[in-house]
Design a protein around this motif. Structure first.
Motif, short mmCIF file in Angstrom:
data_model
loop_
_atom_site.label_atom_id
_atom_site.label_comp_id
_atom_site.label_asym_id
_atom_site.label_seq_id
_atom_site.Cartn_x
_atom_site.Cartn_y
_atom_site.Cartn_z
N LYS A 28 0.88 -1.14 0.30
CA LYS A 28 -0.09 -0.22 0.03
C LYS A 28 1.49 1.44 0.02
CE LYS A 28 -2.98 2.17 2.16
NZ LYS A 28 -3.94 2.35 3.68
N THR A 57 -8.02 10.52 -5.99
CA THR A 57 -7.82 9.31 -5.79
C THR A 57 -8.59 8.72 -4.40
OG1 THR A 57 -5.64 9.04 -6.50
CG2 THR A 57 -5.74 7.68 -4.55
N GLN A 91 -4.18 7.72 -1.12
CA GLN A 91 -3.38 6.25 -1.36
C GLN A 91 -3.19 6.12 -2.94
OE1 GLN A 91 -5.60 2.84 0.02
NE2 GLN A 91 -3.94 1.37 -1.57
N HIS A 93 -1.71 4.40 -6.71
CA HIS A 93 -1.36 3.12 -7.27
C HIS A 93 -0.62 2.86 -8.32
CE1 HIS A 93 -5.43 2.10 -5.04
NE2 HIS A 93 -5.85 3.11 -5.22
N SER A 94 0.14 4.38 -8.39
CA SER A 94 0.82 3.94 -9.89
C SER A 94 1.39 5.32 -9.94
CB SER A 94 0.23 3.98 -11.21
OG SER A 94 -0.71 4.99 -11.36
#
Length: 97
Positions: A28, A57, A91, A93-94
């Motif tokens: 994470k 996000t 958070q 993710h890329s």
């Protein structure tokens, strides 16, 4: 173009490239974006009016900051280290997030 990327984009790319390795089954990644200018702290993930996150996000987290117009950020120390109270953490993710 990638050769013109600065420290933050290069670091984000390196982190996500490393996380592609098989030994990292679960992970994470969260980020925050703090500006310190003329001894003033500013959360760059929060709109200027303090009502919401600039990024789309899901999973944004902000203890005591969201919805507080002009909310104050404070540098604090705890047993686990130095942190900025009230800073949004979101958070990602890329590297492009």
């Amino acid at each position: 173009s990638p050769e013109l990327y600065g420290v933050i984009p290069r670091s984000a790319q390196a982190i996500f490239e490393l996380l592609k390795q098989p030994r990292y089954k679960e992970h994470k990644v969260t980020c925050s974006y703090l500006e310190i200018y003329n001894e003033e702290l500013r959360d760059l993930l929060v709109d200027n009016d303090g009502t919401g996150s600039r990024c789309n996000t899901p999973g944004s987290y902000s203890p005591g900051r969201m919805g507080q117009q002009g909310g104050k950020l404070d540098i604090m120390e705890s047993k686990s280290g130095t942190f900025c109270r009230g800073l949004v953490e979101t958070q990602v993710h890329s590297a492009s997030d």
